[in-house]
Design a protein around this motif. Structure first.
Motif, short mmCIF file in Angstrom:
data_model
loop_
_atom_site.label_atom_id
_atom_site.label_comp_id
_atom_site.label_asym_id
_atom_site.label_seq_id
_atom_site.Cartn_x
_atom_site.Cartn_y
_atom_site.Cartn_z
N UNK A 215 0.84 -1.19 0.00
CA UNK A 215 0.00 0.00 0.00
C UNK A 215 0.88 1.24 0.00
N UNK A 216 0.36 2.39 -0.48
CA UNK A 216 1.13 3.63 -0.41
C UNK A 216 1.58 3.91 1.02
N UNK A 243 0.32 6.12 -12.85
CA UNK A 243 -0.43 5.39 -11.84
C UNK A 243 0.08 5.65 -10.42
N UNK A 244 1.35 5.99 -10.29
CA UNK A 244 1.95 6.05 -8.96
C UNK A 244 3.04 7.11 -8.91
N UNK A 245 3.45 7.46 -7.68
CA UNK A 245 4.56 8.39 -7.48
C UNK A 245 5.49 7.80 -6.42
N UNK A 246 6.80 7.87 -6.72
CA UNK A 246 7.82 7.37 -5.79
C UNK A 246 8.78 8.50 -5.44
N UNK A 247 9.37 8.43 -4.24
CA UNK A 247 10.44 9.34 -3.83
C UNK A 247 11.67 8.54 -3.45
N UNK A 248 12.84 9.21 -3.50
CA UNK A 248 14.12 8.55 -3.22
C UNK A 248 14.81 9.27 -2.06
N UNK A 293 2.10 7.80 -3.45
CA UNK A 293 0.67 7.84 -3.72
C UNK A 293 0.33 6.95 -4.90
N UNK A 294 -0.92 6.48 -4.93
CA UNK A 294 -1.41 5.67 -6.04
C UNK A 294 -2.65 6.33 -6.63
N UNK A 295 -2.67 6.42 -7.97
CA UNK A 295 -3.84 7.00 -8.65
C UNK A 295 -4.45 6.02 -9.64
N UNK A 296 -3.98 4.77 -9.62
CA UNK A 296 -4.50 3.77 -10.55
C UNK A 296 -4.39 2.39 -9.95
#
Length: 309
Positions: A215-216, A243-248, A293-296
């Protein structure tokens, strides 16, 4: 005769008198010489133990595989001088149709020819194996073998000198080989912990992983280190940007085992995240991939790499 007897008695008396006199200081100070000290030869130090991190790996056909050979029984401050020779053997997988027999040393991206040296503070070598798409979709699992022989060390008896590589057609085998990639994500959900971070091999190429069944707000962690000072670049690419966003995030391990924050990259979904930093030799760094976050509904997939600059 009586004179002789009297003379004998006088001599005896004089002898007894001398024997009963106290010993002089000079005589009292005399001691028996100490036994000579014989230097014993030092016991020979046991040679380092070296071996594969694992002895079985599965890779998807057409993808690269990263394998690690590691020094396992020597103090961190000790110097090593080990020569490693790699030998590749066909099994049901055949070279060059299924894989390339020539291995690549990840540290310099050069083919391995002959014996490779591990010296000084070096404790691990990563090698890359290339597999090939052969167009046959009906074949099952295929295997080949990589053996090591060493000079100046012993092979880890618990692991042996051979790793068996299995080539799989279907992506469903992906989790089985992730431990051997430059980046991996095989132990979900237990690797959502810095101390259980997977390996990120420097110059190991682009490696793909995901947040399947998560999950996010979840994170994946990857440990990386190198034997020399030098600049490194982490790159996190989003395979599912719509669909999604990632951070590093980047951390450094302290002497007590905890991690301190160094840098972050928080670009929006369509833009890859990147961190460049000056790495200190033999220091453990931690890369954190954070699912924002997830948008899809698609499985969140990302690619992570570490490159020397």
């Amino acid at each position: 005769m009586q004179k002789f007897q009297r003379l004998s008695l006088v001599l005896l008396f004089i002898s007894l008198s001398l024997m009963l006199q106290p010993i002089s200081h000079a005589q009292q100070d005399l001691k028996s010489p100490a036994a000579p000290t014989i230097d014993q030869p030092n016991a020979l130090a046991a040679p380092p133990v070296i071996g594969w991190d694992q002895i079985a790996a599965t890779v998807i056909e057409g993808q690269d595989l990263i394998l690690a050979v590691r020094v396992k029984s020597i103090d961190p401050g000790d110097s090593v001088d080990i020569g490693i020779t790699y030998e590749v053997y066909n099994g049901t997988a055949q070279s060059p149709a299924d894989y390339n027999r020539t291995l690549t040393l990840v540290s310099n991206n050069q083919p391995i020819n002959g014996t490779v040296a591990m010296r000084g503070a070096e404790r691990v070598q990563y090698i890359k194996v290339d597999t090939n798409m052969d167009g046959n979709n009906n074949e099952g699992l295929e295997t080949f073998f990589i053996d090591i022989s060493v000079a100046g060390a012993q092979i880890d008896p618990s692991m042996g000198n051979r790793v068996t590589v299995t080539i799989a057609k279907d992506q469903k085998f992906y989790p089985a080989f992730a431990d051997f990639q430059g980046c991996s994500d095989v132990a979900e959900p237990t690797n959502n912990n810095p101390n259980n971070g997977a390996l990120l091999a420097i110059n190991g190429g682009t490696c793909q992983s995901d947040f399947a069944n998560e999950i996010p707000g979840d994170s994946d962690y990857y440990l990386l280190s190198q034997a020399t000072n030098g600049s490194l670049r982490l790159l996190l690419a989003n395979v599912t940007p719509n669909q999604h966003d990632f951070n590093l995030y980047l951390y450094r391990q302290r002497t007590d085992g905890s991690f301190e924050f160094l840098q972050q990259s928080t670009n929006q979904a369509q833009i890859a995240d990147s961190i460049s930093f000056a790495a200190t030799a033999n220091t453990v760094y931690l890369a954190r991939v954070y699912w924002v976050i997830s948008t899809g509904t698609a499985t969140p997939v990302y690619q992570l790499s570490a490159t020397a600059q």
